[in-house]
Design a protein around this motif. Sequence first.
Motif, PDB file in Angstrom:
ATOM      1  N   GLN A   1       0.831  -1.202   0.000  1.00 23.29           N
ATOM      2  CA  GLN A   1       0.000   0.000   0.000  1.00 23.29           C
ATOM      3  C   GLN A   1       0.869   1.257   0.000  1.00 23.29           C
ATOM      4  OE1 GLN A   1      -2.828  -1.061  -1.011  1.00 23.29           O
ATOM      5  NE2 GLN A   1      -4.245  -0.330   0.564  1.00 23.29           N
TER       6      GLN A   1
ATOM      7  N   PHE B   1      -2.960   7.711  -2.130  1.00 19.45           N
ATOM      8  CA  PHE B   1      -3.081   6.292  -2.487  1.00 19.45           C
ATOM      9  C   PHE B   1      -3.794   6.162  -3.821  1.00 19.45           C
ATOM     10  CE2 PHE B   1      -2.684   5.975   2.157  1.00 19.45           C
ATOM     11  CZ  PHE B   1      -1.711   4.992   2.259  1.00 19.45           C
TER      12      PHE B   1
ATOM     13  N   SER C   1      -5.338  -2.286  -4.538  1.00 15.41           N
ATOM     14  CA  SER C   1      -5.279  -1.488  -3.303  1.00 15.41           C
ATOM     15  C   SER C   1      -6.594  -1.611  -2.528  1.00 15.41           C
ATOM     16  CB  SER C   1      -4.992  -0.027  -3.630  1.00 15.41           C
ATOM     17  OG  SER C   1      -6.025   0.545  -4.406  1.00 15.41           O
TER      18      SER C   1
ATOM     19  N   ARG D   1      -6.447  -5.029  -0.832  1.00 19.96           N
ATOM     20  CA  ARG D   1      -5.499  -5.014   0.293  1.00 19.96           C
ATOM     21  C   ARG D   1      -6.076  -4.270   1.487  1.00 19.96           C
ATOM     22  NH1 ARG D   1      -1.197  -4.652  -3.851  1.00 19.96           N
ATOM     23  NH2 ARG D   1      -1.546  -2.401  -3.939  1.00 19.96           N
ATOM     24  N   ASN D   2      -6.752  -3.147   1.216  1.00 24.34           N
ATOM     25  CA  ASN D   2      -7.337  -2.364   2.300  1.00 24.34           C
ATOM     26  C   ASN D   2      -8.361  -3.185   3.077  1.00 24.34           C
ATOM     27  OD1 ASN D   2      -7.442   0.259   3.610  1.00 24.34           O
ATOM     28  ND2 ASN D   2      -9.538   0.410   2.808  1.00 24.34           N
ATOM     29  N   HIS D   3      -9.190  -3.924   2.354  1.00 26.01           N
ATOM     30  CA  HIS D   3     -10.213  -4.750   2.999  1.00 26.01           C
ATOM     31  C   HIS D   3      -9.565  -5.841   3.844  1.00 26.01           C
ATOM     32  CE1 HIS D   3     -14.214  -6.671   3.317  1.00 26.01           C
ATOM     33  NE2 HIS D   3     -13.512  -7.800   3.321  1.00 26.01           N
TER      34      HIS D   3
ATOM     35  N   ARG E   1     -15.470  -3.641  -1.079  1.00 26.60           N
ATOM     36  CA  ARG E   1     -14.493  -4.003  -2.122  1.00 26.60           C
ATOM     37  C   ARG E   1     -14.999  -3.605  -3.503  1.00 26.60           C
ATOM     38  NH1 ARG E   1     -13.075 -10.129  -0.370  1.00 26.60           N
ATOM     39  NH2 ARG E   1     -15.335 -10.144  -0.066  1.00 26.60           N
TER      40      ARG E   1
ATOM     41  N   TRP F   1     -13.611   5.074   1.587  1.00 25.87           N
ATOM     42  CA  TRP F   1     -12.939   4.450   2.719  1.00 25.87           C
ATOM     43  C   TRP F   1     -11.464   4.869   2.763  1.00 25.87           C
ATOM     44  CZ3 TRP F   1     -16.354   2.065   5.744  1.00 25.87           C
ATOM     45  CH2 TRP F   1     -17.555   1.640   5.159  1.00 25.87           C
TER      46      TRP F   1
ATOM     47  N   MET G   1      -7.561   4.712   3.111  1.00 27.08           N
ATOM     48  CA  MET G   1      -6.501   3.692   3.052  1.00 27.08           C
ATOM     49  C   MET G   1      -5.382   4.088   4.010  1.00 27.08           C
ATOM     50  SD  MET G   1      -6.257   2.661  -0.965  1.00 27.08           S
ATOM     51  CE  MET G   1      -7.659   1.987  -1.842  1.00 27.08           C
TER      52      MET G   1
ATOM     53  N   SER H   1      -1.102   2.866   5.401  1.00 31.27           N
ATOM     54  CA  SER H   1       0.092   2.044   5.172  1.00 31.27           C
ATOM     55  C   SER H   1       0.852   1.805   6.464  1.00 31.27           C
ATOM     56  CB  SER H   1       1.005   2.737   4.146  1.00 31.27           C
ATOM     57  OG  SER H   1       1.355   4.025   4.584  1.00 31.27           O
TER      58      SER H   1
ATOM     59  N   TYR I   1     -13.148   2.608  11.209  1.00 28.23           N
ATOM     60  CA  TYR I   1     -13.440   1.184  11.073  1.00 28.23           C
ATOM     61  C   TYR I   1     -13.892   0.551  12.392  1.00 28.23           C
ATOM     62  CZ  TYR I   1     -11.178   1.645   6.529  1.00 28.23           C
ATOM     63  OH  TYR I   1     -10.848   2.036   5.250  1.00 28.23           O
TER      64      TYR I   1
END
Length: 1305
Positions: free
Chosen positions: A893, A907, A913, A916-918, A937, A948, A950, A952, A960
């Motif tokens: 990410q 991002f 991506s 990956r975030n999910h 997603r 949403w 993101m 890293s 969340y």
Amino acid sequence: MSQFTAEDEALLQSMLRQLLQSVKEKITGAPSVECAEEILLHLEETDENFHNYEFVKYLRQYINNTLGSVIEEESEKCTSTQNQSEVSGYDTLVQHVTKKTRESKQYREMMHALKNVMTVVVESLVNKFEEDQMCKKELDSETKKKSQSYYGTDNYSDSDSSFNQSYTFMSQEKLQLLVEKLDPIQPKEVRQEALQTLCLAPPSDVLNSECWPNLRKHMTMSLSDPDEILSEKILRFYAKTFSSSPFSMTREVYTSLAQHLEFYFLSGEYSLRISSGLDVSNADVTRILKKVRLLNEYQKEAPSSWIRYPEKYMEEIVESTLSLLSVKHDPNHPASSDFLSPIYFLALLDIKAVWFKKWTHAHYSRTVILRLLEKKYKSLINAAVQQCLDYFEFCKAAVCKASRVNDFPQQHSNNEQKFFYTGSELQYIYFVHSLCLLGRLLIYKQGRNLFPVQLKNKKGERRDCVSLTDLLVLFTQLIYYSPSYSKEALAAHTDNYSPASLVMEVLQVFCDQTGCATDCLYTDVVMDALLDPLQSLLNGTEVFINCLETTLIDIADILARIAAAEDGLSVLLYGGNKNSAKENSPTAVHIIVQFTKKLLHDDISLLSGSELLQVVKGAFIFVCRQMYRTCEGLEMLIPYGLHESIGEAWKKASLLSERVPTPVTGADSTSSISLDSKNVVLWEETLLDALLNFSATPKGLFLLHSTGAMSDCVSFMFNSLSKKHQANEHEEFDNGVIVAQMATTPTAVVALQSSGFIKTFIAKLWALLECGKDDVRITQPKSTPVDPIDQSCQKSFLCLINLLTYPAVFELLSKQDIPNKPVYSHREVPTDIINIIDRIIILNSEAKIHSLFNYEQSHVFGLRLLNVLCCELNTLLLLETQYKVSQVLLTAQEENVTEALEGPGDFIVDSLSVERNHVLVRINLIGGPQERILPSRALDKGSDPYPWPMFSSFPLPKCYLAEVPRKADFKQDKVLDKLMSILQSPGGQSEWAEICRRQFCKIMKTRPDTISGPILAELIEKFVLHLSESRSNCYFSMGRYEATDADVKKENLSSVQQLGIEMTVRYGKHLNLLKEHAENELCFVLMNCEQFLKQQQRAVVSSLRCLQGHYPGYDWFASSVFLIMSGDGEKTLTFLQQFSHLLVSAFLWIPRLHMSVHLPIVTVESGIHPVYFCSAHYIEMLLKAELPLVFSAFHMSGFTPSQICLQWITQCFWNYMDWSEICHYIATCIFLGPDYQVYMCISVFRHLQQDILKHTEAQDLQVFLKEEALHGFRVTDYLEYMESLELIYRPMLLKDMRNIRVQNT
């Protein structure tokens, strides 16, 4: 050339005459008009000079000139279209061009012109023929008859043409004259000439004329004329009418012929008797057979058209037929029983009653037929039943005399034509017809309603009625007592008319019809009749059966078909009436399994040395297999130890098969391996297949492990699937349910790995992801997949999810390092799960990315797989501790950002991506449906497609984390106070525990929110304390353990446990249950639990990684209790020690029984937990009984309820339920009993029923159940439902749960 000139017509007439002259011999040799038509239609196939005829050449040239340009144009269009597609084929091209050509304007014009000219040509030929006829009356009458029959045909064109009706058209005056000439008082020659003229007229004109009633009367009378030529001509006219006239007209001809036959059979001139036999070469008999055959041919054709006409037309035909077939002598007549009635002739021509099958096929006609049979013609059914009874009595008497019924007609093994039928042969033919007719009749509810029937004896007196059950018992007994035939006789005939095979055909059809099977077969009386030979052989009584082995194979076939249906299986297991089952009369399952065991032990003397003994064994093993493949069936079979008997037989067969020589390449197969050796190998495979099918249920898989045949069974399954794969490369692995069951147990997973199954599966998956299909000619690039996982990979994705349960992941990945090679070749194909993780999940190097042809598609596949795997928390801990999955994703990410002049870039939102975030949010945040928020997603429409945030690096963005509402202060509750008081002072009440349970249920139904926090902790603490102080309530031995920090510090927690502690504490703090320093307290609890449980573990030498030491996972139950106790380590440990004495601890606290001394050594060595072979087994069993649609959905998805339930139970529903519901789950099982764990899972499935059905249709059930939390599920909502399940199933469940200490294999 669209129009024809006069010269063309003359030329065509000449060429057509030449063609007809050339084929004259073939036409004149035809026995009927229909045969002549067939000869002409298939002339190209039978005449080698076909393409040399001038007429054929002319037509070919004409078609080529007219349609040549159209064909070329369409061919060019198709060729250009093909170049843009991946699929091509010569056949497809020809079909397409033909279709387009026939739809063209040129084709229609050509056919119109061709029809016009051919009509003129044919009419001209017919006119010339009539002139020749008048001039050549002296010609032989037979030659003239055949010529006319040819020139009266109407097929001069292709099969879709109808322009060529070539007849001598007649006026009403001419027809009236013919009627007068056909009057029986006229001379024979006059009538013959009139009939000759009539045959040339269109039947429609004749039937529509005003003269038809009189004409019909004269023709019906003429049918009885002794002159053979006269009656033959009338039959030809009837045949022509049947073939070329509409149903509304042909019905009159049919009823006329039927009435004639009825009058004939009732007349004094008919005197044939059954006892005298039947000589079919006799002229009178031949004449009858021809008439009946004509009726029968029409009977078979009429149903295809009568639905288009008024019902009364069809009813006329049906009634005239039934009236004819009901003809018999007056019962008082001395020869009434010997009367050769019309039905015998029909049976001769249509022995299997095909006419009745066709008539009853459609509801339209079936209703009429069955109504008439019930009201007017029930004697037909009575006679058929009587015939079956008479034949059975004959066979039974013969068998009881120890004869082989040699005097009864048998099948002829030669091809000689038969001209004479004896009386017994006629009776047998009628028996076959009756059996087939009754078999068809009983398929339908209305037909079954015709029973019981009243039969009369030979004196005409009434005797006992025959019920439907009586008839089915009769059919069954016919299998036993029917004559045996030599192998040569049976092999010489494709149609087997032996009674046993005919009855088998009927019973097999019954088995396939649900309603019919229920009414006919699923009764105790019929079952007893089926099992009678088995019971006799078991008891050692005398058996009067022809060909015992064949009979037993037939019985096994019917039993297997019955067991394949849900209702049939229920009858075999519990009897026809569950409520009235008697203990002294065992149900079918007990007789079948006892007989099968005796067969396997070669304990039946009558079968010793038989060539078919192994076939009989295999047939009955298959019946048992149909039963033990189900949970309820397996429960009935377990006491008999059938798996042990099959296992012993397999070991013996395996030793014999090792002596079979290996086939030599190039050598004759028959010489290198004898037939006996092949039979040995086949027998071994039959037994392996039988053992393999035990793995269809959790407990069955546990029993399979005890036989020691697990590895061999998996290898057999893999080899079988590989052979199918080679035969049809498009066929997928279709044993999803068995693989899903096996993936839940470590021994089976190791067997799957060693057999090559996983390696082959991974190679196939890689081919789909990266290589595509080699056999498809690609002329343009494939379209980019729209779905995250392409449809071609979806099935493999689901299979991989089925396979990678935590037991499988631990055996396959524990202590396995990621390869992380510096270079990867494009040709390097993964061979193991670790390679898949390395190549498409943990893409932490440029080398890995560049090695993929479809980087984005393959990586999305890997991330989706990772997302599902991490839903199982133990798998998540293993992957995170061994491979640092979170860090790999965070790094990816961080690198996936835009370039910015100042500060970090934004991002980049792309498919990878977002995935990956999910995954990052899911694996780093614990919580139920209302305790955490997972990012979508999918992209939204509008200006902000992905709202949403993101990230890293940790911590996660707060958006969340769902806000946990603070608990309101509860007011005093009388029921709760009463429960507390009972728990604090139990006194000497004998029903103390039961009173506590009732009070607990009241609170759960009225104030469930009060059972949480300190109140819940106090409730379970005191309840468990009092239970553990009573020896009667302690299932496990009461040992002592004192926790000391000094001893505990010597043990280091594994990295999995450390990460689990971090996640638990983080979750507890999010729920406001824990304070600072909670990690040390939880560490203290887990280390002491490990030491405490270690004292109750046995030393096991095993190659399984899960048995190499400590419990191979995290203790989610101990962590749950720690949170309930608000982080108090001392209280938690004390509670767990007291709790460990109770039976419920074996099922709630999974590490409790890891390598435990309380379990049999076989259970420990299998690595299979009692939660799987006990709780999960009964979950599947109850699911099938309570929620059959959900159970079927699992089966259709190739997934098992046991797998997802084991995942839920192992992690105490963490991530699936909110904390309050997890507390209620634990409290419910502690207070109400361990069986409530099963009822809880059934309730969850009931809650999810509609979602499960929807996702089964979408083909992603596994993904849904593993990824999605249980939205809206509340334990209290289903408590009453669980109590209703307890009333039914508790005795059975608790009995089995208490038997886990016993060697139950």
